[in-house]
Motif scaffolding. Sequence first.
Motif, PDB file in Angstrom:
ATOM      1  N   ARG A  84      25.267  31.705  20.906  1.00  0.00           N
ATOM      2  CA  ARG A  84      26.254  32.772  21.068  1.00  0.00           C
ATOM      3  C   ARG A  84      27.425  32.295  21.949  1.00  0.00           C
ATOM      4  O   ARG A  84      28.583  32.622  21.683  1.00  0.00           O
ATOM      5  N   LEU A 107      30.673  30.805  20.564  1.00  0.00           N
ATOM      6  CA  LEU A 107      31.737  31.641  19.992  1.00  0.00           C
ATOM      7  C   LEU A 107      32.773  32.038  21.045  1.00  0.00           C
ATOM      8  O   LEU A 107      33.833  32.564  20.715  1.00  0.00           O
ATOM      9  N   TYR A 146      36.169  34.231  19.445  1.00  0.00           N
ATOM     10  CA  TYR A 146      35.961  35.573  18.882  1.00  0.00           C
ATOM     11  C   TYR A 146      36.944  36.587  19.480  1.00  0.00           C
ATOM     12  O   TYR A 146      37.159  37.650  18.920  1.00  0.00           O
ATOM     13  N   ARG A 188      35.670  29.726  14.592  1.00  0.00           N
ATOM     14  CA  ARG A 188      34.697  30.729  15.027  1.00  0.00           C
ATOM     15  C   ARG A 188      33.535  30.843  14.039  1.00  0.00           C
ATOM     16  O   ARG A 188      32.392  31.057  14.433  1.00  0.00           O
ATOM     17  N   ASP A 207      29.402  29.189  14.163  1.00  0.00           N
ATOM     18  CA  ASP A 207      28.420  30.271  14.233  1.00  0.00           C
ATOM     19  C   ASP A 207      27.091  29.798  13.640  1.00  0.00           C
ATOM     20  O   ASP A 207      27.033  29.415  12.475  1.00  0.00           O
ATOM     21  N   GLY A 238      31.360  27.005  24.355  1.00  0.00           N
ATOM     22  CA  GLY A 238      32.531  27.708  23.836  1.00  0.00           C
ATOM     23  C   GLY A 238      33.815  27.063  24.298  1.00  0.00           C
ATOM     24  O   GLY A 238      33.818  26.073  25.025  1.00  0.00           O
TER      25      GLY A 238
END
Lengths: 112, 246
Positions: free
Chosen positions: B134, B137, B141, B174, B178, B236
């Motif tokens: 997660r 991202l 995002y 993005r 994922d 990220g």
Amino acid sequence: MNRKHTGLRAWLVQRVSAVYMFLFIAFFLIHLVVAAPQQYAAWHAWITSAAMSIATSVFFAALLAHAWVGLRDVLMDYVHAATARVALLGLVGFGLTAAGVWVVRILWMRHG
Amino acid sequence: MRFSIFRYDPERDEKPYMQAFEIELKPTDRMLLDVILRIRDSQDDSLTLRKSCREGVCGSDAININGRNGLACVTPVRELKEPVELRPLPSFPVIRDLVVDMTRFYQQYHSIRPYLINDEAAPEKERLQSPEDRDKLDGSYECILCACCTSQCPSSWWNPDKFVGPAGLLQAYRFIVDSRDRATDERLDDLNDPYRLFRCRTIMNCTEVCPKGLSPSRAIERIRLKMSKVDHDEGGLALHRVPPIR
């Protein structure tokens, strides 16, 4: 030429050629500073040694490839009429190929 | 405070022109949008602009402020150099005054398929993702599709129809990173074209003007590395401080 998948290849060619040219120019300049050939004969022997001949040839190959990608990018950015772009790309390709032939003549077909 | 605002009504004006306005700031005027709205309400109600949330979340009021793209609602008005020059987003077709046509921008956005692609049978509840996955991202995002970046990108100016542009490419990244998406190779393949991604000249205007502090240029670099299979595991994308518009 297959238009697909030439994006990454051209980009890599430009990066790799840039690194090689940088290293070659750095080596060339440092060599001239540290161990400058004192007369023409020494210079000639150095520049025509097998290793230097190959390294110089690779340098010019990198230079021409780098110039091709760069000019191709400029034309793709600014020349939107397909025929004009193809014509200009052809012209650039011809010019660079001619320069390449000239380089080969100078480096490999010299006399004396 | 003095303003110079781009005006164009295709039904009335032959050509766009800059109109001068002058308005006294009130203590309650903090952001540029507050003042534009007061100019509209008190001086010329034909002045047209988009706005919605007034707090930098919706991305509607992206305009060019003293030469730099930004969101009027989060731009402190007192820091701006006078006369404050307001124009619609550069290179986008003008509909009227500060309102631009975003069609092409959205077309490019849709072209990267901005949704999860996963043909595996759906689990009973949801597709789970580890906290580490997660985290990947982060920094992509958050994009609000305000188009500040794409409108300030010279590569998008020259080839808006073929170059996806920074906003679209950030979104492509993005979905590429994922862990729930199964179309990573197709996505990379689609962007490996002389135009779609590789018109990027790393000018980095996109990153500089992003009002959310995102880095489309970093995302583009990571997509290139993934294509080259030089793929080391990263988290990220980092957010950066947004340079103030003067």
